[in-house]
Design a protein around this motif. Structure first.
Motif, PDB file in Angstrom:
ATOM      1  N   LYS A  73      -1.419  24.576 -30.949  1.00 40.90           N
ATOM      2  CA  LYS A  73      -1.656  23.131 -30.809  1.00 40.90           C
ATOM      3  C   LYS A  73      -1.829  22.678 -29.357  1.00 40.90           C
ATOM      4  O   LYS A  73      -1.292  21.654 -28.939  1.00 40.90           O
ATOM      5  CB  LYS A  73      -0.534  22.316 -31.491  1.00 40.90           C
ATOM      6  N   TYR A 164       0.824  19.137 -38.336  1.00 38.53           N
ATOM      7  CA  TYR A 164      -0.038  20.234 -38.807  1.00 38.53           C
ATOM      8  C   TYR A 164       0.730  21.203 -39.709  1.00 38.53           C
ATOM      9  O   TYR A 164       0.239  21.656 -40.728  1.00 38.53           O
ATOM     10  CB  TYR A 164      -0.594  20.965 -37.583  1.00 38.53           C
ATOM     11  N   ASN A 268     -10.765  21.379 -33.802  1.00 43.82           N
ATOM     12  CA  ASN A 268      -9.412  21.345 -34.379  1.00 43.82           C
ATOM     13  C   ASN A 268      -8.661  20.044 -34.092  1.00 43.82           C
ATOM     14  O   ASN A 268      -7.430  20.044 -34.060  1.00 43.82           O
ATOM     15  CB  ASN A 268      -8.602  22.544 -33.843  1.00 43.82           C
ATOM     16  N   ARG A 270      -7.208  16.367 -34.962  1.00 37.14           N
ATOM     17  CA  ARG A 270      -6.827  15.578 -36.142  1.00 37.14           C
ATOM     18  C   ARG A 270      -7.550  14.239 -36.111  1.00 37.14           C
ATOM     19  O   ARG A 270      -7.841  13.698 -35.045  1.00 37.14           O
ATOM     20  CB  ARG A 270      -5.328  15.320 -36.139  1.00 37.14           C
ATOM     21  N   GLN A 357      -8.171  22.965 -43.482  1.00 33.96           N
ATOM     22  CA  GLN A 357      -7.297  21.796 -43.574  1.00 33.96           C
ATOM     23  C   GLN A 357      -5.875  22.259 -43.918  1.00 33.96           C
ATOM     24  O   GLN A 357      -5.685  22.909 -44.943  1.00 33.96           O
ATOM     25  CB  GLN A 357      -7.801  20.834 -44.645  1.00 33.96           C
ATOM     26  N   ILE A 364      -8.462  17.431 -40.436  1.00 34.37           N
ATOM     27  CA  ILE A 364      -8.960  18.081 -39.218  1.00 34.37           C
ATOM     28  C   ILE A 364     -10.468  17.837 -39.172  1.00 34.37           C
ATOM     29  O   ILE A 364     -11.172  18.072 -40.153  1.00 34.37           O
ATOM     30  CB  ILE A 364      -8.657  19.596 -39.226  1.00 34.37           C
TER      31      ILE A 364
END
Ligand SMILES: Nc1ncnc2c1ncn2[C@@H]1O[C@H](COP(=O)(O)OS(=O)(=O)O)[C@@H](OP(=O)(O)O)[C@H]1O
Length: 431
Positions: A73, A164, A268, A270, A357, A364
């Motif tokens: 992330k 996530y 990637n 959100r 997803q 995403i």
């Protein structure tokens, strides 16, 4: 005309000539500044207006062996995509995980060279998720490999992890109403060290870097100092997600790559509806306190990042970052239409571009090719926005074909990891 009036008229003429002269002078100075690219910069004049030459004498060739530790992330998928495309353009081999490891090198296990698919060895580039293991990576990668990684501000990173991995990480699943605030008010009530995927809920950066994510710098500050030392020994560059473009400028200078080699599409991300618009200060403090090791790592490497920027010349780095942003915008427009927008997977028609997803609650986003992907630049544009799962599958197939191992059965790992995190993308819902 009386002499007094004549003198007055002369004086007025002189004044307006002086004014005109001043105006002309002012205008030419301004245009000179603009043409020199100074663009009325806010930087003090002490900083150089142009960057020191990148290429040494004799010119340094592009560096071709890179190991990127893809932390979680932290914008790592975007960096991975840059490296995958560079590898393809230069006909390099990319280390890819054995299929039973999914698209990560059997994370969260410690990395082992056995996790690498034999058709992708010996590699030039490595960029998939793994838990850092210095000796095993040294065994796999050629001598002279440059090691790079990326960190993100721990509160923002934790918010992203919490959202996530909400359905995967038991510590997060236990929290009522999936409330980040509730978790951070009493993390010990939900967190169990050592359980499956616990590392996504506590000091994930430290874990990914091969450290012990249960140590607290409050009780043991020597541990943090030791971890920092180890990272500094191995990694030639620690990028910072908040300063992504500046990080790429440093990366391309380190590797003697062109600015074009680090153009990218953001991957990637959100949807705004799946994220907190802003992290309240108290929540941010709580996230940093719970992830104190990560906070210590981030603070240290954020400071060294800016020292490094200062060494190159801050104005120079900003200027290159600006050039990069402009070139990137042009590329995105060329690939994805006049107004390139990130869309939810359900609105992406090109299957190869639908991002995975993690759950029904998190969207995403990705890009789509206009008009079904017709046009000469399609292949390059497709790769630019290709999510990790599809790109890894594609590269593995390609490299297996190149190595002539298509017909051979996959070697089986004796002890595959417990459960894969990433399968195929969630099927888009048809509206
Ligand atoms: N260029 C750039 N600059 C800044 N931030 C960026 C960039 N590219 C991706 N992102 C953000 O990084 C988050 C995804 O990180 P990863 O790709 O590392 O995630 S993963 O661990 O591979 O699942 C994800 O963060 P969140 O949206 O907060 O979840 C992305 O939005």
């Amino acid at each position: 005309m009386p002499p007094i009036l004549q003198r007055l008229q002369q004086a007025t003429k002189m004044m307006s000539r002086r004014k005109i002269l001043l105006l002309v002078l002012g205008c030419s100075t301004l245009s000179l500044l603009i043409h020199q690219g100074a663009q009325l910069s806010w930087y003090p004049k002490l900083f150089p207006l142009s960057c020191p030459p990148l290429r040494d004498s004799p010119p340094r060739p592009k560096h071709m062996t890179v190991a990127f530790l893809k932390t979680h992330k932290t914008a790592g998928t975007t960096v991975q995509n840059i490296l995958f495309r560079f590898a393809e353009r230069h006909n390099l081999t990319v280390a890819l995980p054995h299929p039973s490891c999914e698209h990560q090198f059997c994370y969260p296990r410690n990395f082992s060279a056995h996790f690498v698919h034999p058709a992708t060895r010996p590699p030039h580039v490595l960029a998939s998720h793994l838990r850092f293991n210095r000796a095993e990576l040294a065994r796999l990668m050629p001598p002279g490999t440059v090691y790079v990684t990326i960190l993100r501000e721990p509160a923002a990173m934790f918010e992203s992890l919490f959202s996530y991995y909400n359905q995967y990480c038991p510590a997060f699943r236990r929290v009522p109403n999936a409330s980040l605030e509730a978790f951070l008010r009493a993390p010990e009530a939900y967190y169990r060290a050592g359980e499956h995927f616990a590392m996504f809920a506590h000091n994930t950066l430290a874990y990914d870097l091969g450290g012990d994510n249960e140590r607290s710098p409050r009780d043991d500050d020597a541990y943090l100092a030791g971890l920092i030392r180890q990272v500094e020994e191995v990694f030639s560059l620690v990028m910072i997600a908040e300063y992504f473009d500046e990080s790429l400028v440093l990366l391309r200078r380190l590797l003697a790559w062109d600015l074009d080699d680090v153009l990218y599409a953001k991957l990637n991300a959100r949807a705004a509806s799946s994220r907190l618009a802003a992290i309240p200060a108290a929540l941010g403090r709580a996230a940093r306190a719970w992830n104190a090791l990560d906070a210590g790592l981030y603070d240290h490497f954020n400071a060294t990042f800016w020292r490094r920027v200062a060494r190159v010349g801050r104005a120079c780095v900003e200027r290159e970052a600006r050039e990069l942003r402009e070139a990137r915008e042009r590329l995105l427009r060329r690939c994805f239409g006049a107004q390139p927008v990130l869309r939810p997977a359900t609105q992406i028609r090109t299957k190869q571009l639908q991002p995975w997803q993690p759950s029904r609650k998190v969207d995403i986003m990705g890009y789509d090719l206009p008009s079904g992907g017709a046009g000469p630049a399609t292949e390059a544009c497709l790769k630019l926005a290709m999510p990790e799962v599809q790109y890894s599958n594609y590269l593995l197939r390609k490299q297996k074909r190149r190595g002539g191992v298509r017909a051979r059965p996959e070697p089986v790992l004796d002890n595959p990891p417990p459960r894969p995190i990433r399968a195929l993308p969630r099927a888009p819902q048809v509206h």
